[in-house]
Design a protein around this motif. Sequence first.
Motif, PDB file in Angstrom:
ATOM      1  N   UNK A 742     -31.948  34.922  32.044  1.00  0.00           N
ATOM      2  CA  UNK A 742     -31.069  35.151  33.185  1.00  0.00           C
ATOM      3  C   UNK A 742     -30.051  34.025  33.270  1.00  0.00           C
ATOM      4  N   UNK A 743     -29.106  34.147  34.210  1.00  0.00           N
ATOM      5  CA  UNK A 743     -28.055  33.134  34.370  1.00  0.00           C
ATOM      6  C   UNK A 743     -28.624  31.791  34.780  1.00  0.00           C
ATOM      7  N   UNK A 744     -29.825  31.795  35.352  1.00  0.00           N
ATOM      8  CA  UNK A 744     -30.409  30.531  35.820  1.00  0.00           C
ATOM      9  C   UNK A 744     -31.323  29.891  34.777  1.00  0.00           C
ATOM     10  N   UNK A 745     -31.584  30.584  33.676  1.00  0.00           N
ATOM     11  CA  UNK A 745     -32.502  30.059  32.666  1.00  0.00           C
ATOM     12  C   UNK A 745     -31.768  29.188  31.655  1.00  0.00           C
ATOM     13  N   UNK A 746     -31.145  28.102  32.104  1.00  0.00           N
ATOM     14  CA  UNK A 746     -30.392  27.217  31.224  1.00  0.00           C
ATOM     15  C   UNK A 746     -31.288  26.048  30.840  1.00  0.00           C
ATOM     16  N   UNK A 747     -31.334  25.745  29.574  1.00  0.00           N
ATOM     17  CA  UNK A 747     -32.154  24.649  29.087  1.00  0.00           C
ATOM     18  C   UNK A 747     -32.805  25.028  27.770  1.00  0.00           C
ATOM     19  N   UNK A 768     -41.273  27.451  17.837  1.00  0.00           N
ATOM     20  CA  UNK A 768     -39.842  27.729  17.736  1.00  0.00           C
ATOM     21  C   UNK A 768     -39.160  27.241  19.013  1.00  0.00           C
ATOM     22  N   UNK A 769     -38.025  26.562  18.846  1.00  0.00           N
ATOM     23  CA  UNK A 769     -37.275  26.046  19.990  1.00  0.00           C
ATOM     24  C   UNK A 769     -36.126  27.002  20.322  1.00  0.00           C
ATOM     25  N   UNK A 770     -36.022  27.422  21.575  1.00  0.00           N
ATOM     26  CA  UNK A 770     -34.972  28.322  22.046  1.00  0.00           C
ATOM     27  C   UNK A 770     -34.078  27.543  23.021  1.00  0.00           C
ATOM     28  N   UNK A 771     -32.744  27.538  22.750  1.00  0.00           N
ATOM     29  CA  UNK A 771     -31.796  26.861  23.631  1.00  0.00           C
ATOM     30  C   UNK A 771     -30.960  27.912  24.366  1.00  0.00           C
ATOM     31  N   UNK A 772     -30.894  27.767  25.670  1.00  0.00           N
ATOM     32  CA  UNK A 772     -30.083  28.651  26.510  1.00  0.00           C
ATOM     33  C   UNK A 772     -28.906  27.817  27.013  1.00  0.00           C
ATOM     34  N   UNK A 773     -27.658  28.140  26.549  1.00  0.00           N
ATOM     35  CA  UNK A 773     -26.490  27.312  26.861  1.00  0.00           C
ATOM     36  C   UNK A 773     -25.343  28.173  27.368  1.00  0.00           C
ATOM     37  N   UNK A 774     -24.694  27.714  28.480  1.00  0.00           N
ATOM     38  CA  UNK A 774     -23.509  28.401  29.005  1.00  0.00           C
ATOM     39  C   UNK A 774     -22.343  28.250  28.042  1.00  0.00           C
ATOM     40  N   UNK A 775     -22.307  27.126  27.302  1.00  0.00           N
ATOM     41  CA  UNK A 775     -21.224  26.897  26.345  1.00  0.00           C
ATOM     42  C   UNK A 775     -21.247  27.943  25.242  1.00  0.00           C
TER      43      UNK A 775
END
Length: 883
Positions: A742-747, A768-775
């Motif tokens: 979701x839009x709030x799941x940044x990190x 496994x590492x998952x990155x959630x980025x607005x960029x």
Amino acid sequence: MKKILIMFLLFSVIFASCTFDEFEWADFEDRCSEKDCSDFVIYFNASKYRESSGFITLDVVSEEDQVKYIPDFSFATSAGAETQILPGFNYPLVSLIHAGVNYSYFIPSTWSDDRPIFFRLVVNDSEGYPKCSQANWELVNDLFLDDSLLNLNAEVNFNQSTHKFEFDLKNNEVEDLEVFISVFLDNELKESTRVDLHASGSGSDEIIKESRFEYESLNVSRGIYTTYVVAKTETKSFLLFDETFLFYDFELEVPEIPKFRPGESYSLDLLLKNTGSLLDEFDVFVDVLGVGLGELAGWSLSVTDPGTIDKGGEKVIKLSYTVPELQIGSQTLQFNVSSEELGIKTFDLVLRPQTQSNLEVNLRDISEVNAYEENNFSVVVYSSGTVSPLMFYYVYTEPALYIRRGVSSLIAEVGEINRDVVEFDVGGSCAMTEDNTRAFNAGRKVWMLGKVVYELTANLNTLEIETLLTLKDIVDAEKLKMTSEEANSLFSDTERLLGIIEDFVEGIQEEEDSEYFRNEREDLYLFLISFENELEDVGTDMSETCSSVDEVNLILFSIDLSTLDDREVTKTVFVEGPKVIELIGPYELKAISGESVSYEYILKNNAGEGFEIDFEPSDDIINMRSFIYLDAYSSKDIEIDLRPPEYFEVEELQVYINVKTRTHSIDFPLTVHIGKFEPELIFKEEYGVSPGSSQIVNLTLRTGGLDDAFSLSFTGPPWISLPNKIVTEKGEAKIKLEMSPSLSDIGSEEIEIELISNTFHIVISEDIEIYVSAEANVLINRLERNKKILEEKRELLSEREYYDVVDYLNEAEQAISENRYSTAKLRFNNAENILFKEIDEEGFNFALIIIPLILGAFGFAFWKFLLPKIKGTPEDEIMREVI
């Protein structure tokens, strides 16, 4: 005299070289009834050991050597009460008695001072001839008043969980301690057991000072026990104490648990027995395993309270339960019985359905059906729709064999390969007539459709009218097939089902209340039970007139509850009559090169006689027992081991096991897949995704050779999804990892994936590492925009420029998925320099064409018109030459 007695005790010999013949006591009982019977004893005396305990010692010296003491016929009585004579320092009970040795025995009981005591000792010589000695005494109080001078203490406790006596011993510096023993008497079975706690010269010469729980008895059975602790020094022997121990224990007897049908109620009687020696109070409660505490997942359970049960008593506990209507597969109920004194014991009750929940859409895994036994084949269903439909099915044959079971349901989960096993019983290898075939198969289909109606009526509304009317038409069509005489009852029952469906439709149209529908649904429920019983009776009657067949068409009819779409899958199969011997187990096996794997099989003897069965594998990679003996109508579990050499590559071997008796033989075929199996998960350590968007990436599972099914589990955030089952093909499978933050799941989030091989139980675990980025979202939009511009200006770019831009954009997309945002921006810049610089170069390229043309025209004009004026005309040049 007592010193001599003790010395005899120390040096008594138990071993002997004689062999003793048995004798019948009844032949000699009269002889031992004579008053002056004294065949072998020259010294026979009894005295009270301690007045406080009433314990009596019996001292005996024999005049005959090596006679065998028989405790079964030796006893002591006083005032009409009989008790067993126990060994003191002579052990075991059945021992040899040697001439001239003093033997000491104990008689544990409370005795009357004013009545004589009667003793009888019976022995057996090597020729099987009994000898007995008996006597009466007025007991003398021979008290050892210096007990306290022997500074020893012993305490005995009983461990309820291990059923052992445990000792707390203490010796306050008694240096001449020679023997420290305990004798246990089972007051119910009249059996005794001796435990040597300490004995000098037997590997334990050091003086015991204090040793808690170092000495434990063997496990003893339930009962009432009295334990006697005895000590002996060079000069004295003492009974330290005697104490009685009682037991708390219980057992629960569970009868054969009936198989259930979903939606039905049952009761089961269990027998709770108090096997201890004291009154106890009991309580019970039941839970459903695999379900949260207090949540019974649709199960209704109740159990009666047993309350208090006296020793040796028993009570019936009634368990009542209702199975959920949508119950699929087996269910385990945990039955907990708590004793006020002993604690809780847990018993698992496994409830199994009469028909397994399954659906078949492919019959490739079955080539024959076996008469008079259970048959099964694999079910494979794949649902690609938008819902997970509940599908009903039934299996039948044409011409019809008498089949029981084979009617059930399956929930086809969307996007998954749903697997199950169809199970059905074939009543014989004789097929029904054509009319009976049509009628019996129609009756089974009507029964299944009745279950579909029952399912639909759980929540009826006006939207169900059309569906119910469609089902009514299907049932009406099947009714017309019931034309044989034996099917008259099925015809009438089908008419009744049609009436029930009509009642439901009218109830919906007239908007009847819920009570009306509950009553109608209960009538339908009872009808289905009655119809099933009628089907079995009719099938039995129809099978009485039939013809033997070698093969039939096995047909699976299935119907989708959500759409009422139906399908039939057919395959010709052979019909096998009853087999004398059977090897039951998988036909397709897997083995890793250089490693051993075992498979479980069942060997059955269907014959009315027992015989030895031999096994002879066709290949050396198969290892198993060479023979086994089976009784008539019995079965045994056996193991088959596969041990292929390490050099074997991936290959498929066709082998068999020859199973034979004196008169019968079968070849059990096996397909063995052999090769390497080194599973690994291939993936990138990091993946990136934009918030508010969805992205799917593929992980690759490779086995290095053999194919297998894997179960998959993972820990991670809820917006990540993975399948729970994976099956490799040609050593590889793709695993879809779907990310929808979701839009709030940044990190960043770390997920742990675990894969377990179903055949070899090998575990793979990866992080496994998952990155959630607005960029990343901004860069993805930029990527899409550049792709669009590239297509718009395709004709304006050279071929080299076009493919350079394509490469830059692909590299940028790859960098975004790997969270290398700086690299992605550089690649965008490279691409955009070509795309947007192309506008200026367009004018430049045009000028490169126009300017040469202009310069060329200007040169021509200069040469043609201006130059002659500057140099003069040719005529003028000629005139100058003439002049």
